[in-house]
Write an enzyme that holds these catalytic residues in place. Structure first.
Site, PDB file in Angstrom:
ATOM      1  N   GLY A 296       0.814  -1.217   0.000  1.00 25.11           N
ATOM      2  CA  GLY A 296       0.000   0.000   0.000  1.00 25.11           C
ATOM      3  C   GLY A 296       0.845   1.263   0.000  1.00 25.11           C
ATOM      4  O   GLY A 296       0.367   2.345  -0.341  1.00 25.11           O
ATOM      5  N   ARG A 297       2.081   1.127   0.435  1.00 27.15           N
ATOM      6  CA  ARG A 297       2.938   2.312   0.452  1.00 27.15           C
ATOM      7  C   ARG A 297       4.375   1.960   0.095  1.00 27.15           C
ATOM      8  O   ARG A 297       5.291   2.694   0.413  1.00 27.15           O
ATOM      9  CB  ARG A 297       2.891   2.996   1.811  1.00 27.15           C
ATOM     10  CG  ARG A 297       3.224   2.090   2.974  1.00 27.15           C
ATOM     11  CD  ARG A 297       3.415   2.899   4.205  1.00 27.15           C
ATOM     12  NE  ARG A 297       3.405   2.062   5.390  1.00 27.15           N
ATOM     13  CZ  ARG A 297       3.679   2.511   6.591  1.00 27.15           C
ATOM     14  NH1 ARG A 297       3.998   3.775   6.766  1.00 27.15           N
ATOM     15  NH2 ARG A 297       3.636   1.708   7.619  1.00 27.15           N
TER      16      ARG A 297
ATOM     17  N   ASP B 172       9.006  -5.577   7.841  1.00 22.11           N
ATOM     18  CA  ASP B 172       7.951  -4.635   8.235  1.00 22.11           C
ATOM     19  C   ASP B 172       8.057  -4.214   9.700  1.00 22.11           C
ATOM     20  O   ASP B 172       7.286  -4.635  10.558  1.00 22.11           O
ATOM     21  CB  ASP B 172       6.550  -5.191   7.935  1.00 22.11           C
ATOM     22  CG  ASP B 172       6.214  -5.021   6.457  1.00 22.11           C
ATOM     23  OD1 ASP B 172       7.128  -4.680   5.676  1.00 22.11           O
ATOM     24  OD2 ASP B 172       5.053  -5.236   6.087  1.00 22.11           O
TER      25      ASP B 172
ATOM     26  N   ARG C  83      14.411  -0.082   1.316  1.00 20.63           N
ATOM     27  CA  ARG C  83      14.691  -1.407   1.867  1.00 20.63           C
ATOM     28  C   ARG C  83      15.377  -2.268   0.820  1.00 20.63           C
ATOM     29  O   ARG C  83      15.124  -2.122  -0.377  1.00 20.63           O
ATOM     30  CB  ARG C  83      13.381  -2.108   2.246  1.00 20.63           C
ATOM     31  CG  ARG C  83      12.743  -1.578   3.473  1.00 20.63           C
ATOM     32  CD  ARG C  83      11.671  -2.520   3.954  1.00 20.63           C
ATOM     33  NE  ARG C  83      10.528  -2.555   3.035  1.00 20.63           N
ATOM     34  CZ  ARG C  83       9.317  -2.963   3.406  1.00 20.63           C
ATOM     35  NH1 ARG C  83       9.104  -3.399   4.620  1.00 20.63           N
ATOM     36  NH2 ARG C  83       8.314  -2.963   2.553  1.00 20.63           N
TER      37      ARG C  83
ATOM     38  N   ASP D  10       0.957 -11.413   6.561  1.00 23.41           N
ATOM     39  CA  ASP D  10       1.479 -10.537   5.499  1.00 23.41           C
ATOM     40  C   ASP D  10       2.803  -9.902   5.916  1.00 23.41           C
ATOM     41  O   ASP D  10       3.467  -9.274   5.092  1.00 23.41           O
ATOM     42  CB  ASP D  10       0.455  -9.449   5.139  1.00 23.41           C
ATOM     43  CG  ASP D  10      -0.079  -8.720   6.363  1.00 23.41           C
ATOM     44  OD1 ASP D  10      -0.675  -9.391   7.224  1.00 23.41           O
ATOM     45  OD2 ASP D  10       0.106  -7.499   6.462  1.00 23.41           O
ATOM     46  N   ASN D  11       3.169 -10.064   7.177  1.00 22.76           N
ATOM     47  CA  ASN D  11       4.463  -9.553   7.632  1.00 22.76           C
ATOM     48  C   ASN D  11       5.454 -10.680   7.894  1.00 22.76           C
ATOM     49  O   ASN D  11       6.419 -10.507   8.628  1.00 22.76           O
ATOM     50  CB  ASN D  11       4.280  -8.721   8.910  1.00 22.76           C
ATOM     51  CG  ASN D  11       3.534  -7.416   8.636  1.00 22.76           C
ATOM     52  OD1 ASN D  11       3.508  -6.936   7.509  1.00 22.76           O
ATOM     53  ND2 ASN D  11       2.910  -6.850   9.660  1.00 22.76           N
TER      54      ASN D  11
ATOM     55  N   LYS E 277       9.798   2.531   0.717  1.00 19.61           N
ATOM     56  CA  LYS E 277       8.631   2.519   1.615  1.00 19.61           C
ATOM     57  C   LYS E 277       8.248   3.962   1.907  1.00 19.61           C
ATOM     58  O   LYS E 277       9.029   4.696   2.517  1.00 19.61           O
ATOM     59  CB  LYS E 277       8.993   1.783   2.902  1.00 19.61           C
ATOM     60  CG  LYS E 277       7.837   1.596   3.864  1.00 19.61           C
ATOM     61  CD  LYS E 277       8.249   0.615   4.942  1.00 19.61           C
ATOM     62  CE  LYS E 277       7.176   0.399   5.992  1.00 19.61           C
ATOM     63  NZ  LYS E 277       7.615  -0.580   7.002  1.00 19.61           N
TER      64      LYS E 277
HETATM   65  P1  AMP Z   1       1.727  -3.192   8.241  1.00 21.37           P
HETATM   66  O1  AMP Z   1       1.049  -4.150   9.172  1.00 21.37           O
HETATM   67  O2  AMP Z   1       2.220  -1.945   8.864  1.00 21.37           O
HETATM   68  O3  AMP Z   1       2.830  -3.870   7.486  1.00 21.37           O
HETATM   69  O4  AMP Z   1       0.636  -2.694   7.175  1.00 21.37           O
HETATM   70  C1  AMP Z   1      -0.516  -3.409   6.795  1.00 21.37           C
HETATM   71  C2  AMP Z   1      -0.995  -3.007   5.414  1.00 21.37           C
HETATM   72  O5  AMP Z   1      -1.362  -1.643   5.394  1.00 21.37           O
HETATM   73  C3  AMP Z   1       0.036  -3.198   4.311  1.00 21.37           C
HETATM   74  O6  AMP Z   1      -0.645  -3.689   3.197  1.00 21.37           O
HETATM   75  C4  AMP Z   1       0.542  -1.785   4.087  1.00 21.37           C
HETATM   76  O7  AMP Z   1       1.020  -1.609   2.775  1.00 21.37           O
HETATM   77  C5  AMP Z   1      -0.677  -0.944   4.362  1.00 21.37           C
HETATM   78  N1  AMP Z   1      -0.359   0.414   4.827  1.00 21.37           N
HETATM   79  C6  AMP Z   1       0.119   0.771   6.032  1.00 21.37           C
HETATM   80  N2  AMP Z   1       0.273   2.101   6.122  1.00 21.37           N
HETATM   81  C7  AMP Z   1      -0.102   2.620   4.936  1.00 21.37           C
HETATM   82  C8  AMP Z   1      -0.179   3.941   4.390  1.00 21.37           C
HETATM   83  N3  AMP Z   1       0.178   5.020   5.090  1.00 21.37           N
HETATM   84  N4  AMP Z   1      -0.627   4.071   3.109  1.00 21.37           N
HETATM   85  C9  AMP Z   1      -0.995   3.016   2.394  1.00 21.37           C
HETATM   86  N5  AMP Z   1      -0.964   1.744   2.845  1.00 21.37           N
HETATM   87  C10 AMP Z   1      -0.520   1.537   4.099  1.00 21.37           C
HETATM   88 MG    MG Z   2       3.110  -5.172   6.364  1.00 16.30          MG
END
Ligand code: AMP
Ligand code: MG
Length: 460
Positions: free
Chosen positions: A83-84, A246, A162, A236-237, A99
Protein backbone atom coordinates in the site's frame (compact mmCIF):
# COMPACT_ATOMS: atom_id res chain seq x y z
CA UNK A 1 25.93 -5.72 -12.63
CA UNK A 2 22.37 -4.41 -12.86
CA UNK A 3 19.75 -6.92 -13.86
CA UNK A 4 16.06 -6.42 -14.47
CA UNK A 5 13.58 -6.95 -11.66
CA UNK A 6 12.86 -10.69 -11.70
CA UNK A 7 9.56 -10.39 -9.83
CA UNK A 8 8.08 -8.97 -13.03
CA UNK A 9 8.55 -12.39 -14.71
CA UNK A 10 5.57 -13.56 -12.63
CA UNK A 11 3.26 -11.47 -14.77
CA UNK A 12 0.57 -8.90 -14.23
CA UNK A 13 -1.58 -10.96 -11.81
CA UNK A 14 1.12 -10.40 -9.21
CA UNK A 15 1.61 -6.64 -9.24
CA UNK A 16 0.55 -3.26 -10.54
CA UNK A 17 2.79 -0.68 -12.18
CA UNK A 18 2.88 2.46 -10.06
CA UNK A 19 4.16 5.99 -10.33
CA UNK A 20 6.00 7.26 -7.31
CA UNK A 21 4.65 10.52 -5.91
CA UNK A 22 7.06 13.33 -5.30
CA UNK A 23 7.94 14.63 -1.85
CA UNK A 24 8.90 18.29 -1.33
CA UNK A 25 12.44 19.42 -0.45
CA UNK A 26 13.93 15.98 -0.09
CA UNK A 27 17.30 15.28 1.48
CA UNK A 28 19.29 12.17 2.31
CA UNK A 29 19.70 12.07 6.05
CA UNK A 30 21.65 8.83 6.35
CA UNK A 31 23.31 6.36 4.03
CA UNK A 32 24.28 2.78 4.87
CA UNK A 33 27.80 2.83 3.44
CA UNK A 34 28.52 -0.86 3.81
CA UNK A 35 25.31 -1.75 2.00
CA UNK A 36 26.28 0.69 -0.74
CA UNK A 37 29.47 -1.31 -1.10
CA UNK A 38 27.66 -4.65 -1.07
CA UNK A 39 25.51 -3.37 -3.92
CA UNK A 40 28.58 -1.91 -5.68
CA UNK A 41 26.57 1.30 -5.86
CA UNK A 42 28.85 4.16 -6.71
CA UNK A 43 26.18 6.82 -7.14
CA UNK A 44 27.01 10.26 -5.85
CA UNK A 45 24.68 11.73 -3.24
CA UNK A 46 22.58 13.48 -5.82
CA UNK A 47 21.96 10.34 -7.87
CA UNK A 48 21.28 8.36 -4.72
CA UNK A 49 18.80 10.96 -3.52
CA UNK A 50 17.07 10.68 -6.89
CA UNK A 51 16.83 6.89 -6.62
CA UNK A 52 15.84 6.77 -2.95
CA UNK A 53 13.19 9.46 -3.28
CA UNK A 54 11.62 7.70 -6.27
CA UNK A 55 12.40 10.49 -8.70
CA UNK A 56 15.07 8.71 -10.71
CA UNK A 57 14.36 5.18 -11.99
CA UNK A 58 16.90 2.48 -11.28
CA UNK A 59 18.23 1.09 -14.59
CA UNK A 60 15.16 2.26 -16.57
CA UNK A 61 12.96 0.02 -14.46
CA UNK A 62 9.39 1.10 -13.76
CA UNK A 63 8.26 0.60 -10.13
CA UNK A 64 5.71 -2.02 -9.13
CA UNK A 65 3.61 -2.72 -6.06
CA UNK A 66 2.77 -6.36 -5.37
CA UNK A 67 -0.50 -7.87 -4.26
CA UNK A 68 -0.90 -10.14 -1.26
CA UNK A 69 -3.44 -11.11 1.39
CA UNK A 70 -2.93 -11.95 5.03
CA UNK A 71 -4.24 -12.96 8.41
CA UNK A 72 -4.26 -9.82 10.53
CA UNK A 73 -4.70 -10.45 14.25
CA UNK A 74 -6.22 -13.82 13.38
CA UNK A 75 -8.68 -12.62 10.73
CA UNK A 76 -8.22 -13.22 7.04
CA UNK A 77 -8.10 -10.10 4.85
CA UNK A 78 -8.46 -11.22 1.22
CA UNK A 79 -6.55 -8.35 -0.30
CA UNK A 80 -3.76 -6.25 1.13
CA UNK A 81 -0.64 -5.58 -0.92
CA UNK A 82 2.10 -2.99 -1.02
CA UNK A 83 0.00 0.00 0.00
CA UNK A 84 2.94 2.31 0.45
CA UNK A 85 5.91 0.50 -0.95
CA UNK A 86 7.16 -0.37 -4.40
CA UNK A 87 9.97 -2.38 -5.88
CA UNK A 88 12.15 -0.12 -7.99
CA UNK A 89 14.69 -2.58 -9.30
CA UNK A 90 17.28 -5.16 -8.51
CA UNK A 91 21.04 -5.09 -8.14
CA UNK A 92 23.10 -8.28 -7.97
CA UNK A 93 20.09 -10.34 -6.92
CA UNK A 94 18.90 -7.88 -4.27
CA UNK A 95 15.57 -6.07 -4.63
CA UNK A 96 15.33 -2.40 -3.75
CA UNK A 97 12.01 -1.24 -2.33
CA UNK A 98 10.89 2.27 -1.42
CA UNK A 99 8.63 2.52 1.61
CA UNK A 100 6.60 5.72 1.66
CA UNK A 101 6.91 6.84 -1.98
CA UNK A 102 3.17 7.19 -2.54
CA UNK A 103 -0.06 5.31 -3.07
CA UNK A 104 -0.69 2.18 -5.10
CA UNK A 105 -3.89 0.34 -6.07
CA UNK A 106 -3.42 -1.47 -2.72
CA UNK A 107 -3.43 1.59 -0.47
CA UNK A 108 -7.05 1.08 0.62
CA UNK A 109 -7.67 4.77 1.12
CA UNK A 110 -4.49 5.46 3.08
CA UNK A 111 -1.89 8.03 2.00
CA UNK A 112 0.97 5.81 0.85
CA UNK A 113 3.39 7.64 3.09
CA UNK A 114 5.67 6.80 6.00
CA UNK A 115 6.53 9.33 8.68
CA UNK A 116 10.09 10.31 9.59
CA UNK A 117 9.74 8.84 13.09
CA UNK A 118 8.89 5.32 11.93
CA UNK A 119 11.38 5.52 9.06
CA UNK A 120 14.20 6.23 11.51
CA UNK A 121 13.04 3.33 13.68
CA UNK A 122 12.96 0.93 10.73
CA UNK A 123 16.33 2.12 9.49
CA UNK A 124 18.04 1.73 12.86
CA UNK A 125 16.38 -1.58 13.67
CA UNK A 126 17.45 -3.05 10.32
CA UNK A 127 21.10 -2.41 11.18
CA UNK A 128 20.60 -3.48 14.81
CA UNK A 129 19.18 -6.84 13.71
CA UNK A 130 21.96 -7.37 11.23
CA UNK A 131 24.49 -6.56 13.96
CA UNK A 132 22.85 -9.18 16.18
CA UNK A 133 22.96 -11.81 13.40
CA UNK A 134 19.19 -11.92 13.09
CA UNK A 135 17.95 -12.37 9.51
CA UNK A 136 16.35 -9.14 8.31
CA UNK A 137 15.60 -6.92 5.38
CA UNK A 138 18.26 -4.22 5.21
CA UNK A 139 17.93 -0.47 4.78
CA UNK A 140 20.04 1.59 2.38
CA UNK A 141 19.08 5.17 3.17
CA UNK A 142 16.52 7.51 4.69
CA UNK A 143 15.14 10.44 2.72
CA UNK A 144 13.42 13.20 4.68
CA UNK A 145 11.15 15.88 3.21
CA UNK A 146 9.08 18.92 4.08
CA UNK A 147 5.88 17.20 2.92
CA UNK A 148 3.47 16.98 5.80
CA UNK A 149 1.36 13.96 6.60
CA UNK A 150 -1.39 13.55 9.16
CA UNK A 151 -1.24 10.94 11.90
CA UNK A 152 -2.06 11.70 15.53
CA UNK A 153 -0.47 15.02 14.71
CA UNK A 154 1.26 16.50 11.68
CA UNK A 155 4.57 14.83 10.87
CA UNK A 156 7.03 14.97 8.01
CA UNK A 157 6.98 12.28 5.34
CA UNK A 158 10.09 10.22 4.70
CA UNK A 159 11.16 7.22 2.63
CA UNK A 160 13.27 4.24 3.65
CA UNK A 161 14.90 2.23 0.89
CA UNK A 162 14.69 -1.41 1.87
CA UNK A 163 16.90 -4.07 0.38
CA UNK A 164 16.31 -7.83 0.46
CA UNK A 165 16.83 -10.88 -1.66
CA UNK A 166 13.05 -11.10 -1.82
CA UNK A 167 10.11 -9.29 -0.27
CA UNK A 168 7.73 -12.23 -0.83
CA UNK A 169 5.50 -12.93 2.16
CA UNK A 170 3.28 -15.82 3.28
CA UNK A 171 0.45 -13.51 2.26
CA UNK A 172 1.43 -13.67 -1.42
CA UNK A 173 0.62 -17.40 -1.40
CA UNK A 174 -2.54 -16.85 0.63
CA UNK A 175 -3.85 -14.30 -1.86
CA UNK A 176 -3.85 -16.67 -4.83
CA UNK A 177 -4.87 -19.74 -2.83
CA UNK A 178 -7.91 -17.95 -1.37
CA UNK A 179 -9.05 -17.10 -4.89
CA UNK A 180 -8.56 -20.69 -6.07
CA UNK A 181 -5.91 -19.49 -8.49
CA UNK A 182 -3.85 -22.62 -8.04
CA UNK A 183 -1.85 -21.99 -11.20
CA UNK A 184 -0.59 -18.78 -9.67
CA UNK A 185 0.23 -20.46 -6.36
CA UNK A 186 2.33 -22.87 -8.39
CA UNK A 187 3.86 -20.03 -10.32
CA UNK A 188 5.07 -18.13 -7.26
CA UNK A 189 6.28 -21.35 -5.62
CA UNK A 190 8.25 -22.19 -8.78
CA UNK A 191 9.63 -18.66 -8.75
CA UNK A 192 10.81 -18.90 -5.13
CA UNK A 193 12.47 -22.27 -5.76
CA UNK A 194 14.15 -21.12 -8.95
CA UNK A 195 15.52 -17.84 -7.61
CA UNK A 196 15.73 -18.08 -3.84
CA UNK A 197 16.00 -21.74 -2.91
CA UNK A 198 18.40 -22.80 -5.59
CA UNK A 199 19.50 -25.86 -3.61
CA UNK A 200 16.07 -27.39 -4.36
CA UNK A 201 15.02 -29.19 -7.53
CA UNK A 202 12.37 -27.42 -9.55
CA UNK A 203 8.95 -28.72 -8.46
CA UNK A 204 10.09 -29.64 -4.93
CA UNK A 205 7.24 -27.79 -3.20
CA UNK A 206 7.57 -29.81 -0.02
CA UNK A 207 11.23 -28.75 0.02
CA UNK A 208 10.13 -25.12 -0.25
CA UNK A 209 7.75 -25.47 2.67
CA UNK A 210 10.34 -27.25 4.81
CA UNK A 211 12.86 -24.53 4.04
CA UNK A 212 10.35 -21.80 4.98
CA UNK A 213 9.71 -23.63 8.27
CA UNK A 214 13.41 -23.91 9.00
CA UNK A 215 14.19 -20.28 8.17
CA UNK A 216 11.23 -19.07 10.23
CA UNK A 217 12.18 -21.23 13.22
CA UNK A 218 15.73 -19.90 13.17
CA UNK A 219 14.57 -16.29 12.87
CA UNK A 220 12.18 -16.71 15.83
CA UNK A 221 14.82 -18.44 17.97
CA UNK A 222 17.11 -15.48 17.40
CA UNK A 223 14.34 -13.00 18.23
CA UNK A 224 13.67 -14.82 21.49
CA UNK A 225 17.33 -15.06 22.49
CA UNK A 226 17.95 -11.36 21.87
CA UNK A 227 14.65 -10.17 23.34
CA UNK A 228 13.17 -8.82 20.11
CA UNK A 229 9.44 -8.32 19.90
CA UNK A 230 8.00 -7.69 16.42
CA UNK A 231 4.60 -6.45 17.45
CA UNK A 232 2.60 -7.20 14.28
CA UNK A 233 3.18 -10.83 13.36
CA UNK A 234 0.42 -10.98 10.77
CA UNK A 235 0.98 -13.44 7.91
CA UNK A 236 1.48 -10.54 5.50
CA UNK A 237 4.46 -9.55 7.63
CA UNK A 238 6.09 -13.00 7.44
CA UNK A 239 8.82 -13.39 4.84
CA UNK A 240 9.01 -16.66 2.89
CA UNK A 241 12.79 -16.44 3.40
CA UNK A 242 12.56 -16.03 7.17
CA UNK A 243 13.67 -12.40 7.18
CA UNK A 244 12.40 -10.01 9.81
CA UNK A 245 10.26 -7.64 7.74
CA UNK A 246 7.95 -4.64 8.23
CA UNK A 247 9.22 -2.85 11.29
CA UNK A 248 6.37 -1.05 13.04
CA UNK A 249 5.75 -1.00 16.79
CA UNK A 250 8.65 -3.44 17.40
CA UNK A 251 10.64 -3.20 20.57
CA UNK A 252 13.52 -4.92 22.29
CA UNK A 253 12.40 -6.16 25.67
CA UNK A 254 14.30 -4.26 28.36
CA UNK A 255 12.98 -5.24 31.80
CA UNK A 256 12.75 -9.02 31.57
CA UNK A 257 9.11 -10.05 31.23
CA UNK A 258 7.96 -12.91 29.00
CA UNK A 259 4.47 -11.38 28.77
CA UNK A 260 5.88 -8.13 27.34
CA UNK A 261 3.63 -6.53 24.68
CA UNK A 262 5.28 -3.84 22.57
CA UNK A 263 2.33 -2.90 20.36
CA UNK A 264 0.01 -0.58 22.23
CA UNK A 265 -2.89 -1.53 19.91
CA UNK A 266 -2.45 -5.24 20.71
CA UNK A 267 -4.83 -5.15 23.67
CA UNK A 268 -5.20 -8.94 23.85
CA UNK A 269 -1.46 -9.57 23.81
CA UNK A 270 -1.79 -11.82 20.77
CA UNK A 271 1.75 -10.90 19.78
CA UNK A 272 3.34 -10.76 23.22
CA UNK A 273 7.02 -11.72 23.45
CA UNK A 274 6.43 -15.24 24.77
CA UNK A 275 3.75 -15.98 22.18
CA UNK A 276 5.97 -15.28 19.19
CA UNK A 277 7.13 -18.91 18.74
CA UNK A 278 3.57 -20.26 18.72
CA UNK A 279 2.26 -17.42 16.54
CA UNK A 280 4.93 -18.16 13.94
CA UNK A 281 3.78 -21.78 13.92
CA UNK A 282 0.18 -20.65 13.51
CA UNK A 283 1.31 -18.49 10.60
CA UNK A 284 3.17 -21.44 9.06
CA UNK A 285 -0.09 -23.41 9.33
CA UNK A 286 -1.77 -20.67 7.28
CA UNK A 287 1.04 -20.98 4.73
CA UNK A 288 0.46 -24.74 4.70
CA UNK A 289 -3.20 -24.06 3.94
CA UNK A 290 -2.17 -21.92 0.99
CA UNK A 291 0.07 -24.69 -0.38
CA UNK A 292 -2.59 -27.43 -0.25
CA UNK A 293 -2.91 -27.59 -4.03
CA UNK A 294 0.79 -28.44 -4.31
CA UNK A 295 1.55 -30.63 -1.30
CA UNK A 296 -0.41 -33.48 0.30
CA UNK A 297 -1.97 -32.73 3.66
CA UNK A 298 -0.09 -35.48 5.47
CA UNK A 299 3.21 -34.14 4.20
CA UNK A 300 2.34 -30.62 5.26
CA UNK A 301 1.51 -31.82 8.75
CA UNK A 302 4.60 -33.89 8.96
CA UNK A 303 6.78 -30.96 7.88
CA UNK A 304 5.19 -28.67 10.47
CA UNK A 305 6.18 -31.08 13.21
CA UNK A 306 9.84 -30.19 12.57
CA UNK A 307 9.33 -26.52 13.51
CA UNK A 308 9.60 -26.86 17.26
CA UNK A 309 12.68 -29.06 17.11
CA UNK A 310 14.57 -26.61 14.92
CA UNK A 311 13.53 -23.66 17.04
CA UNK A 312 14.45 -25.28 20.35
CA UNK A 313 17.81 -26.44 19.01
CA UNK A 314 18.77 -22.97 17.78
CA UNK A 315 17.39 -21.20 20.87
CA UNK A 316 19.18 -23.54 23.20
CA UNK A 317 22.49 -23.05 21.32
CA UNK A 318 22.09 -19.26 21.56
CA UNK A 319 21.13 -19.22 25.23
CA UNK A 320 23.91 -21.62 26.19
CA UNK A 321 26.37 -19.39 24.36
CA UNK A 322 25.04 -16.34 26.22
CA UNK A 323 25.87 -18.15 29.46
CA UNK A 324 29.24 -19.35 28.18
CA UNK A 325 28.23 -23.01 28.37
CA UNK A 326 30.06 -25.16 25.86
CA UNK A 327 30.03 -28.58 27.54
CA UNK A 328 26.66 -30.28 28.06
CA UNK A 329 25.49 -30.74 31.63
CA UNK A 330 22.14 -32.06 32.86
CA UNK A 331 21.45 -29.05 35.05
CA UNK A 332 22.08 -26.43 32.35
CA UNK A 333 18.46 -25.76 31.39
CA UNK A 334 17.43 -25.35 35.02
CA UNK A 335 20.38 -23.04 35.64
CA UNK A 336 19.38 -20.81 32.71
CA UNK A 337 15.70 -20.82 33.64
CA UNK A 338 16.46 -19.99 37.27
CA UNK A 339 18.44 -16.97 36.16
CA UNK A 340 15.60 -15.76 33.92
CA UNK A 341 13.17 -16.21 36.79
CA UNK A 342 15.41 -14.10 39.03
CA UNK A 343 15.52 -11.41 36.36
CA UNK A 344 11.74 -11.45 36.20
CA UNK A 345 11.23 -11.35 39.97
CA UNK A 346 13.75 -8.56 40.40
CA UNK A 347 12.59 -6.58 37.35
CA UNK A 348 16.08 -6.57 35.90
CA UNK A 349 17.10 -5.37 32.49
CA UNK A 350 17.60 -8.42 30.25
CA UNK A 351 20.51 -7.15 28.18
CA UNK A 352 22.52 -5.45 30.89
CA UNK A 353 22.14 -8.43 33.18
CA UNK A 354 23.29 -10.85 30.52
CA UNK A 355 26.22 -8.65 29.60
CA UNK A 356 27.21 -8.26 33.25
CA UNK A 357 27.25 -12.02 33.66
CA UNK A 358 30.32 -12.16 31.48
CA UNK A 359 32.14 -10.06 34.08
CA UNK A 360 31.71 -12.98 36.51
CA UNK A 361 31.64 -10.85 39.63
CA UNK A 362 29.68 -12.46 42.40
CA UNK A 363 27.76 -9.50 43.62
CA UNK A 364 27.07 -7.88 40.32
CA UNK A 365 23.32 -8.31 40.28
CA UNK A 366 22.68 -7.91 43.98
CA UNK A 367 22.00 -10.21 46.92
CA UNK A 368 19.08 -12.06 45.36
CA UNK A 369 21.45 -13.58 42.83
CA UNK A 370 24.07 -14.79 45.35
CA UNK A 371 23.02 -18.39 45.61
CA UNK A 372 22.44 -18.65 41.87
CA UNK A 373 25.94 -17.31 41.25
CA UNK A 374 27.41 -20.01 43.46
CA UNK A 375 25.77 -22.69 41.29
CA UNK A 376 26.80 -20.88 38.14
CA UNK A 377 30.44 -20.56 39.25
CA UNK A 378 30.53 -24.26 39.98
CA UNK A 379 29.12 -25.03 36.58
CA UNK A 380 31.25 -22.65 34.53
CA UNK A 381 34.40 -23.91 36.26
CA UNK A 382 33.73 -27.30 34.68
CA UNK A 383 34.41 -25.76 31.28
CA UNK A 384 37.77 -26.66 29.87
CA UNK A 385 38.74 -23.09 29.09
CA UNK A 386 37.09 -20.34 31.10
CA UNK A 387 38.51 -17.68 28.85
CA UNK A 388 36.92 -19.27 25.84
CA UNK A 389 33.57 -19.14 27.65
CA UNK A 390 34.01 -15.48 28.48
CA UNK A 391 34.87 -14.63 24.89
CA UNK A 392 31.81 -16.55 23.72
CA UNK A 393 29.58 -14.64 26.13
CA UNK A 394 30.79 -11.32 24.81
CA UNK A 395 29.98 -12.50 21.29
CA UNK A 396 26.40 -13.38 22.16
CA UNK A 397 25.46 -10.73 24.73
CA UNK A 398 25.33 -7.33 23.03
CA UNK A 399 26.46 -4.21 24.82
CA UNK A 400 24.28 -2.01 22.61
CA UNK A 401 20.60 -2.56 21.95
CA UNK A 402 18.17 -0.31 20.09
CA UNK A 403 16.35 0.83 23.19
CA UNK A 404 13.20 2.86 22.55
CA UNK A 405 14.55 5.87 24.41
CA UNK A 406 17.73 5.89 22.31
CA UNK A 407 15.68 5.84 19.13
CA UNK A 408 13.43 8.53 20.60
CA UNK A 409 16.34 10.88 21.27
CA UNK A 410 17.53 10.45 17.67
CA UNK A 411 13.97 11.02 16.40
CA UNK A 412 13.42 14.18 18.46
CA UNK A 413 16.72 15.68 17.36
CA UNK A 414 15.85 14.92 13.75
CA UNK A 415 12.27 16.19 13.98
CA UNK A 416 12.81 19.27 16.13
CA UNK A 417 16.29 20.40 15.15
CA UNK A 418 16.99 18.82 11.77
CA UNK A 419 20.01 17.27 13.50
CA UNK A 420 20.76 13.77 12.19
CA UNK A 421 24.02 13.21 14.06
CA UNK A 422 22.43 10.94 16.65
CA UNK A 423 21.14 8.60 13.95
CA UNK A 424 24.72 8.20 12.82
CA UNK A 425 25.98 7.54 16.36
CA UNK A 426 23.36 4.83 16.95
CA UNK A 427 23.93 3.34 13.51
CA UNK A 428 27.62 2.85 14.22
CA UNK A 429 27.07 1.38 17.68
CA UNK A 430 24.35 -0.99 16.51
CA UNK A 431 26.29 -2.13 13.48
CA UNK A 432 28.80 -3.68 15.93
CA UNK A 433 26.78 -4.14 19.13
CA UNK A 434 29.09 -6.68 20.78
CA UNK A 435 32.12 -4.38 20.77
CA UNK A 436 32.77 -1.73 23.39
CA UNK A 437 32.93 1.64 21.64
CA UNK A 438 35.20 4.15 23.33
CA UNK A 439 33.36 7.19 24.64
CA UNK A 440 29.90 5.61 24.21
CA UNK A 441 29.59 3.78 27.50
CA UNK A 442 26.38 5.50 28.51
CA UNK A 443 24.56 4.10 25.49
CA UNK A 444 24.08 0.80 27.26
CA UNK A 445 22.13 2.46 30.09
CA UNK A 446 18.59 1.63 31.08
CA UNK A 447 15.86 4.10 30.11
CA UNK A 448 15.61 7.40 31.98
CA UNK A 449 12.32 8.28 33.71
CA UNK A 450 11.00 10.43 30.88
CA UNK A 451 11.01 7.36 28.62
CA UNK A 452 8.66 5.34 30.80
CA UNK A 453 5.56 6.23 28.87
CA UNK A 454 6.71 5.88 25.29
CA UNK A 455 3.90 4.22 23.35
CA UNK A 456 4.15 2.40 20.05
CA UNK A 457 1.26 1.32 17.90
CA UNK A 458 0.53 -0.01 14.38
CA UNK A 459 1.38 1.49 10.96
CA UNK A 460 2.64 5.01 10.84
P1 AMP B 1 1.73 -3.19 8.24
O1 AMP B 1 1.05 -4.15 9.17
O2 AMP B 1 2.22 -1.94 8.86
O3 AMP B 1 2.83 -3.87 7.49
O4 AMP B 1 0.64 -2.69 7.17
C1 AMP B 1 -0.52 -3.41 6.79
C2 AMP B 1 -0.99 -3.01 5.41
O5 AMP B 1 -1.36 -1.64 5.39
C3 AMP B 1 0.04 -3.20 4.31
O6 AMP B 1 -0.65 -3.69 3.20
C4 AMP B 1 0.54 -1.78 4.09
O7 AMP B 1 1.02 -1.61 2.77
C5 AMP B 1 -0.68 -0.94 4.36
N1 AMP B 1 -0.36 0.41 4.83
C6 AMP B 1 0.12 0.77 6.03
N2 AMP B 1 0.27 2.10 6.12
C7 AMP B 1 -0.10 2.62 4.94
C8 AMP B 1 -0.18 3.94 4.39
N3 AMP B 1 0.18 5.02 5.09
N4 AMP B 1 -0.63 4.07 3.11
C9 AMP B 1 -0.99 3.02 2.39
N5 AMP B 1 -0.96 1.74 2.84
C10 AMP B 1 -0.52 1.54 4.10
MG1 MG C 1 3.11 -5.17 6.36
Amino acid sequence: MKSSLKFKDLGSDFFAHVDTQKLENTSLIHINESLMQDLSLKSNDNELLGICSGEKPLAEESPISTVYAGHQFGYFVPQLGDGRSCLIGEIDGLELSLKGAGTSPFSRGADGRAVLRSSIREYLCSIAMQGLNIPTTRALAIVNSSTQVYREHVESAAIVTRVAESHIRFGHFEYFASQDQNENVKKIADFVIKHHMTELEQGDYLGLFKRAIELTAIMIARWQAQGFSHGVMNTDNMSILGLTIDYGPFSFMETYDPAFICNHSDTQGRYSFERQPSVALWNLQRLAGALKSLIQEEQLKDALSSYEKILVKEYSYLMRSKFGLILQDDGDNALINNFLELLYNNKKDYHRSMRELSNQKKNLLGDDFKSWFKDYKKRINKEQDLNQSLVLMKQFNPKYILRNYLAEVAIRKAEDLGDYEEIDVLFRLLERPFDSHNGYDSYDSEPPDWANNLELSCSS
